[in-house]
Write an enzyme that holds these catalytic residues in place. Sequence first.
Site, PDB file in Angstrom:
ATOM      1  N   CYS A 115      -6.470  -2.576 -79.762  1.00 30.98           N
ATOM      2  CA  CYS A 115      -5.844  -3.289 -78.642  1.00 30.98           C
ATOM      3  C   CYS A 115      -6.842  -4.158 -77.879  1.00 30.98           C
ATOM      4  O   CYS A 115      -6.443  -4.972 -77.046  1.00 30.98           O
ATOM      5  CB  CYS A 115      -5.199  -2.296 -77.690  1.00 30.98           C
ATOM      6  SG  CYS A 115      -3.946  -1.286 -78.489  1.00 30.98           S
ATOM      7  N   HIS A 255      -4.364  -5.199 -70.870  1.00 29.69           N
ATOM      8  CA  HIS A 255      -3.662  -4.761 -72.080  1.00 29.69           C
ATOM      9  C   HIS A 255      -2.442  -3.951 -71.639  1.00 29.69           C
ATOM     10  O   HIS A 255      -2.534  -3.100 -70.756  1.00 29.69           O
ATOM     11  CB  HIS A 255      -4.597  -3.913 -72.939  1.00 29.69           C
ATOM     12  CG  HIS A 255      -3.880  -3.226 -74.052  1.00 29.69           C
ATOM     13  ND1 HIS A 255      -3.051  -3.902 -74.899  1.00 29.69           N
ATOM     14  CD2 HIS A 255      -3.828  -1.915 -74.419  1.00 29.69           C
ATOM     15  CE1 HIS A 255      -2.525  -3.037 -75.753  1.00 29.69           C
ATOM     16  NE2 HIS A 255      -2.983  -1.833 -75.482  1.00 29.69           N
ATOM     17  N   ASN A 285       3.761  -1.950 -76.262  1.00 29.47           N
ATOM     18  CA  ASN A 285       2.345  -2.197 -76.535  1.00 29.47           C
ATOM     19  C   ASN A 285       2.240  -2.990 -77.846  1.00 29.47           C
ATOM     20  O   ASN A 285       2.565  -2.463 -78.905  1.00 29.47           O
ATOM     21  CB  ASN A 285       1.645  -0.831 -76.649  1.00 29.47           C
ATOM     22  CG  ASN A 285       0.181  -0.939 -77.033  1.00 29.47           C
ATOM     23  OD1 ASN A 285      -0.301  -2.006 -77.402  1.00 29.47           O
ATOM     24  ND2 ASN A 285      -0.517   0.181 -76.965  1.00 29.47           N
TER      25      ASN A 285
END
Length: 330
Positions: A115, A255, A285
């Site tokens: 990520c 993020h 996500n």
Amino acid sequence: MPFAHIRGTGSAVPERVLDNAELEKIVDTTDEWITRRTGIKQRRIAMGDNNESTAALGTRAARGAMEMAGIAADQIDTIIMATITADRIFPSAACMVQKELEAFNAAAYDISAGCSGFLYALESGNNSIKSGMSRTCLIIGAERLSAIVNWEDRGTCVLLGDGAGAVILRRQDEPGGLLSTHIKSDGRLWDLLYSDKGNAPAPESLAGLVGIPFHLKMEGNRLFKQAVPCMASIAEKALEQNGLSREDIQLVIPHQANLRILQAVSEKLKIPMEKFFTNLQHYGNTSAASIPLAMDEAHRQGRIKSGDCVLLVSFGAGLTWGAAVLKWTL
Ligand code: COA
């Protein structure tokens, strides 16, 4: 010393929306649990007949950024693609995007940093511009996480989604743009979030998701506890290096993993949640795609003005984490 400025942003998401109510039919979960524990309401899922491969999503996001920047494909010197779900183990997704864009003057390569991949790619692009190797870099974060998720594991499949975001970084002499990047890793904890197989092909329908050879494994609880201090401390380091106080930051683009993680980071940094841009409620996500996707939406919604200081901060598999400070000049 030249500066790397963001001259354009773009994003792309699959058409198919999978909301929490529909997810209740796939695994033993509830909209109430997912919303309370994560803030996520829906995510996008790539479908095989919609041309929504990782490279296709990345290409669409790249075109948006190039159009905004007024950059033609042959002006791009470097294409860096952050992804953990390239369509093939090799060649890189970046080379597939290069072909689609016909950006044949560029060197193209992928970066794998979970990520945090977009911030790693941004640092590489920044270094390439500052060292004089590149004038124009296309930085992309693109993922098709639905291909690597265990659709029978409610602890992970509710969290993730597919999408892409991109920016054009361009060399300019005027101060501004990317002021700093910081990246960090701790390979001792790689086994908190990892993959053990290659990617599955995209299904024709949602029914085809259950039974794909899954391989994403995650210890969510332990990750949560790592994410908060890592994100807060690297953000503080970034502010300190730039001589900035928390009041100098107009927008934080983090993020987009979990609203509760962001609330805890907000508390630790003493930067109010109103300054945190969130779109995880719509996309879940999306790993390396999440920051550039959020950045493109924030810019197009008028949440960032020229002259604003923007803080990017990430955390992901590796473990990896990072922060970047931008003086927005778009
Ligand atoms: N629906 C309903 N119940 C669920 C569920 C779901 N989707 N997922 C887990 N549960 C249950 C568990 O089985 C557990 O039940 P038990 O108490 O009977 O054993 C209970 O909920 C609590 O599970 P736990 O894992 O402790 O919940 P949590 O509060 O830590 O939230 C996450 C789980 C995954 C949302 C949270 O840990 C998280 O977001 N971690 C970070 C993950 C992340 O960001 N990963 C990417 C890194 S970039």
